[in-house]
Design a protein around this motif. Structure first.
Motif, PDB file in Angstrom:
ATOM      1  N   ILE A 106      -9.036  11.533  -4.401  1.00  8.43           N
ATOM      2  CA  ILE A 106      -9.051  10.263  -3.695  1.00  8.43           C
ATOM      3  C   ILE A 106      -8.653  10.491  -2.239  1.00  8.43           C
ATOM      4  CG2 ILE A 106      -8.483   8.894  -5.729  1.00  8.43           C
ATOM      5  CD1 ILE A 106      -5.603   8.741  -4.527  1.00  8.43           C
ATOM      6  N   SER A 107      -8.896   9.483  -1.435  1.00  9.30           N
ATOM      7  CA  SER A 107      -8.418   9.543  -0.072  1.00  9.30           C
ATOM      8  C   SER A 107      -7.312   8.504   0.058  1.00  9.30           C
ATOM      9  CB  SER A 107      -9.574   9.226   0.872  1.00  9.30           C
ATOM     10  OG  SER A 107      -9.092   9.031   2.174  1.00  9.30           O
ATOM     11  N   LEU A 108      -6.070   8.954  -0.085  1.00  8.06           N
ATOM     12  CA  LEU A 108      -4.926   8.042  -0.047  1.00  8.06           C
ATOM     13  C   LEU A 108      -4.648   7.689   1.413  1.00  8.06           C
ATOM     14  CD1 LEU A 108      -2.792   6.518  -1.609  1.00  8.06           C
ATOM     15  CD2 LEU A 108      -1.420   8.583  -1.729  1.00  8.06           C
ATOM     16  N   ASP A 109      -5.160   6.557   1.846  1.00 10.09           N
ATOM     17  CA  ASP A 109      -5.111   6.223   3.265  1.00 10.09           C
ATOM     18  C   ASP A 109      -3.832   5.507   3.686  1.00 10.09           C
ATOM     19  OD1 ASP A 109      -7.524   7.423   3.724  1.00 10.09           O
ATOM     20  OD2 ASP A 109      -8.672   5.624   3.227  1.00 10.09           O
ATOM     21  N   VAL A 148      -8.099   4.858  -1.006  1.00  4.58           N
ATOM     22  CA  VAL A 148      -7.057   4.193  -1.780  1.00  4.58           C
ATOM     23  C   VAL A 148      -5.964   3.683  -0.858  1.00  4.58           C
ATOM     24  CG1 VAL A 148      -5.208   4.533  -3.459  1.00  4.58           C
ATOM     25  CG2 VAL A 148      -7.470   5.485  -3.900  1.00  4.58           C
ATOM     26  N   ILE A 149      -5.630   2.409  -1.013  1.00  6.81           N
ATOM     27  CA  ILE A 149      -4.507   1.835  -0.270  1.00  6.81           C
ATOM     28  C   ILE A 149      -3.427   1.490  -1.290  1.00  6.81           C
ATOM     29  CG2 ILE A 149      -3.717  -0.110   1.142  1.00  6.81           C
ATOM     30  CD1 ILE A 149      -6.569  -0.289   2.242  1.00  6.81           C
ATOM     31  N   TRP A 150      -2.226   1.965  -1.038  1.00  2.80           N
ATOM     32  CA  TRP A 150      -1.128   1.746  -1.995  1.00  2.80           C
ATOM     33  C   TRP A 150      -0.089   0.856  -1.336  1.00  2.80           C
ATOM     34  CZ3 TRP A 150       0.325   5.264  -6.452  1.00  2.80           C
ATOM     35  CH2 TRP A 150       1.522   4.834  -7.058  1.00  2.80           C
ATOM     36  N   LEU A 151       0.136  -0.323  -1.897  1.00  2.00           N
ATOM     37  CA  LEU A 151       1.150  -1.229  -1.359  1.00  2.00           C
ATOM     38  C   LEU A 151       2.357  -1.276  -2.293  1.00  2.00           C
ATOM     39  CD1 LEU A 151      -1.102  -4.234  -0.217  1.00  2.00           C
ATOM     40  CD2 LEU A 151      -0.179  -2.386   1.193  1.00  2.00           C
ATOM     41  N   SER A 152       3.546  -1.123  -1.724  1.00  3.82           N
ATOM     42  CA  SER A 152       4.774  -1.159  -2.512  1.00  3.82           C
ATOM     43  C   SER A 152       5.547  -2.424  -2.185  1.00  3.82           C
ATOM     44  CB  SER A 152       5.638   0.063  -2.207  1.00  3.82           C
ATOM     45  OG  SER A 152       4.960   1.236  -2.577  1.00  3.82           O
ATOM     46  N   PHE A 153       5.795  -3.255  -3.205  1.00  2.00           N
ATOM     47  CA  PHE A 153       6.495  -4.513  -2.982  1.00  2.00           C
ATOM     48  C   PHE A 153       7.905  -4.454  -3.556  1.00  2.00           C
ATOM     49  CE2 PHE A 153       1.996  -6.443  -2.861  1.00  2.00           C
ATOM     50  CZ  PHE A 153       1.897  -6.148  -1.515  1.00  2.00           C
TER      51      PHE A 153
END
Lengths: 143, 219, 362
Positions: free
Chosen positions: C85-88, C54-59
């Protein structure tokens, strides 16, 4: 991270006189339980009602507890947090509540069944346990 | 445009437009009617105009026995519809919220059960009147497109409003959209169709009463 | 590291019993609003499932969505991160910073190309080439487009990512848009709310893990299991609405009796969310239970949809002023045209000509 006071249960809450407060959500729920119980008695069909998804007015949840009451069986499970499994005053109607390690309710349901699934020993756990037991036996024989 | 944007438009700009058309159209038509001017009546007046005129506005609100004998059904269904419409329009709590927001004052709502009964009676009367209009050969001959259009424009707000209160058919957002749309259509069409009678009926009655009053006759 | 192990293997390593896992699945079943009997089937699938990257982008966001998630009560964030999950990459939560952090994002995008889950919170500014929000010198638009390419699916977390939210509110100075305005070729799920309910975020992830696909969505791209009904549909105060019993102010008898908050501007009837049943703060309650109407935060444009305290039945614009102006114009037109009519009439009379209604400005 469990501070003594961040648990909701530790806040003293006075429950209002429940009888005064009902606005009719409970009657429907009790009727549903009765219908399921009839099916269980007739053909052994089990059912489960998720309390999480039901609207309750303040006090109605507590009133439901009073109405269903406590039956003969009260069991508890300790697995990633505690669980309480109680047979209600009406045999075949079980109240199953799972908590997480922080003490929050993570699942809450009424199960209409002979015995809730979660109480039964699981085949995988049995085999793992059997291995352990064998190992222990072997160890004892050897020593 | 998603449903939320449409709803917002209908509660704002759409309603402003509808209100503007309704008020402008109605003011123009009523004032124009009043300013048409009547020929000066040279005969000596035998009575007043204003008093009898206003009296007639009031009295014609009640059924005249000679009329009721002729068209009992039309009269009863007609009154039922108008009364039911009036009650739901002015005594449902949501409508009072609306009027309070626009005019700054409101009044006590009737209980929901009373509104339900009024709405159902009103809807039933409208349907019965439509059927009768179609079955009765005279009414049918007299009816044109505008009559059916007026019927539909009146029926839809009542129907969608009832569905909205009871949550029938669609979700609340969609029902509120349909209700507002139907009301705004009614507001836009009212000044330019026979529906303008919601105001002109009173001036017409006054005129009848005044003409009779001038001659010293009871209208 | 381009393969994650199965959840079952990981649980076995940690010595978590099958019964404990069943309990965990019961919690997820109730969270995902699935039929209670589904827990066993979910357990079977989950044990075999591979933990997705999982890639989490914060805008353009306020971190409220992440705050909400870190307060998720079931499963706990720890278990979510480590077991499901694997929060990468998550620039607020991860320990790494600077080039190291950006590298972990690039690695995950490369290693799991086509398979990772992309979570986005915040809207994306487009004005002035997107300079209003940048990370490591790159615009949000650039980062989103790059990360979207290899994503299996995109989860828009919160109203900003889902619909534009507060940054997009009138007059929208930064030109903010939603994820779905930019990415058109990937499945997108909108988990709207300001913030969204934490259990809904984790519930959707659990659903993806269990079934390998996104759950059924409504017309606004939100999971039906959580947004299928309105707050009003599930509100415990609904019986009062049906009886026409409304609180008129926040401290009157009606408010104390817990009557319906419709007249105080509650947007519950037009708002789709699970607050009324899932509730907040570990089930402590939801706004209406605290005596305040719903703001409608999970719906598009909620910030510009009129006052929070205007009843749904009331207009959101000034009707009286418009109607007043219209009345003046109508009256003016009537007077002017009548004057013209009279002049016409007089002229015709003097010329001894006939005048019909059609000649008048009707």
């Amino acid at each position: 991270m469990n501070l003594p006071n961040n648990n909701l249960n530790s806040i003293p809450i006075r429950i209002e006189d429940v009888a005064e407060y009902s606005i009719g959500n409970l009657r429907a729920l009790l009727a549903e339980i009765a219908a399921h119980l009839e099916k269980l008695a007739r053909d052994g069909a089990t059912a489960s009602i998720d309390l999480h998804s039901l609207p309750f007015a303040s006090g109605e949840y507590e009133q439901l507890r009073l109405l269903l009451g406590q039956g003969e069986v009260a069991a508890s499970i300790e697995a990633i947090g505690p669980s309480e499994i109680n047979e209600t005053r009406y045999p075949g109607v079980w109240w199953v509540t799972h908590y997480n390690v922080e003490g929050d309710i993570v699942a809450d349901s009424i199960e209409i069944t002979l015995i809730p699934e979660i109480l039964k020993s699981q085949p995988e756990d049995i085999s793992t346990g059997l291995e352990l037991l064998r190992a222990q036996l072997n160890g004892e024989v050897q020593s | 445009m998603n449903p939320q944007e449409l709803l917002h438009w209908l509660r704002g700009t759409g309603l402003q437009l509808a209100a503007a058309v309704f008020v402008l159209g109605m003011t123009y038509r009523m004032l124009h009617l009043a300013l048409l001017g009547r020929k000066k009546n040279l005969a000596a007046a035998r009575g007043a105009e204003w008093g009898p005129g206003l009296r007639t506005v009031w009295r014609r609100s009640f059924v005249m026995p000679e009329l009721s004998a002729r068209g009992k059904f039309t009269v009863i269904a007609g009154y039922t519809f108008h009364l039911g419409f009036f009650v739901t329009l002015f005594f449902l709590s949501q409508h009072i919220d609306m009027l309070r927001a626009v005019f700054g004052f409101g009044w006590t709502a009737l209980p929901r059960s009373a509104i339900d009964i009024a709405a159902i009676l009103s809807l039933a009367a409208l349907i019965a009147l439509l059927v009768h209009r179609y079955i009765d050969p005279v009414k049918r001959m007299l009816s044109g497109f505008e009559d059916y259009l007026s019927w539909l424009l009146t029926f839809l707000p009542l129907l969608t409003g009832f569905m909205l209160l009871r949550g029938i058919g669609f979700d609340y957002t969609m029902l509120l959209i349909l209700h507002l749309l139907s009301v705004e259509l009614l507001m836009v069409a009212a000044p330019f169709t026979k529906l303008a009678h919601m105001f002109s009926t009173f001036s017409a009655r006054w005129y009848n009463g005044a003409v009779a009053g001038f001659k010293g006759v009871k209208a | 590291m381009n393969e994650h192990e199965t959840l079952g293997a990981r649980l076995a390593q940690q010595g978590i019993s099958r019964r404990a896992f069943l309990k965990f699945c019961a919690a997820m079943t109730t969270m995902m609003a699935l039929p209670p009997g589904a827990a066993t089937a979910i357990a079977e699938t989950l044990l075999k499932a591979k933990r997705p990257s999982v890639i989490w982008l914060s805008f353009q966001e306020c971190t409220g969505c992440t705050e909400s998630l870190t307060r998720s009560h079931s499963p706990t964030l720890e278990s979510l991160i480590f077991d499901m999950i694997s929060l990468d990459y998550h620039h607020t939560l991860q320990a790494a910073s600077g080039f190291g952090a950006e590298k972990s994002r690039e690695d995950a995008m490369k290693d799991f190309f086509g398979n990772y889950l992309l979570l986005v919170d915040g809207s994306i500014p487009l004005n002035e080439g997107g300079v209003y929000s940048t990370i490591a010198g790159r615009t949000n638009l650039d980062l989103l487009q790059e990360a979207a390419k290899g994503a299996a699916a995109i989860v828009a977390v919160g109203s900003c990512a889902s619909f534009g939210g507060l940054p997009m509110a009138n007059p929208n100075p930064t030109g903010a848009v939603a994820v779905s305005d930019i990415v058109k070729d990937k499945p997108i799920i909108n988990i709207s709310g300001c913030p969204p309910i934490p259990a809904v975020i984790t519930g959707v992830l659990a659903h993806y893990l269990t079934f390998g696909e996104l759950p059924a969505l409504d017309e606004l791209g939100r999971p039906q299991a959580f947004y299928g009904e309105t707050i009003h549909d599930r509100c415990y105060r609904r019986p009062f609405y049906d009886q026409g019993k409304f609180a008129k102010t926040f401290d009157d008898e009606g408010a104390r009796n817990g009557w319906c908050l419709y007249e105080l501007g509650c947007k519950g009837p037009t708002t789709h969310n699970a607050c009324a049943t899932t509730k907040w703060n570990g089930g402590a309650g939801f706004p209406i239970e605290a005596g305040h109407g719903c703001l409608g935060c999970s719906e598009p444009n909620f910030w510009d949809a009129g006052s929070f305290y205007t009843p749904l039945a009331a207009p959101t614009a000034n009707i009286a002023a418009v109607a007043g102006a219209a009345a003046l114009i109508g009256a003016g037109a009537a007077v002017a045209l009548s004057a013209a009519d009279r002049a016409k009439k007089k002229k015709k009379q003097q010329a001894h000509e006939k005048l019909s209604v059609k000649d008048l400005g009707n």
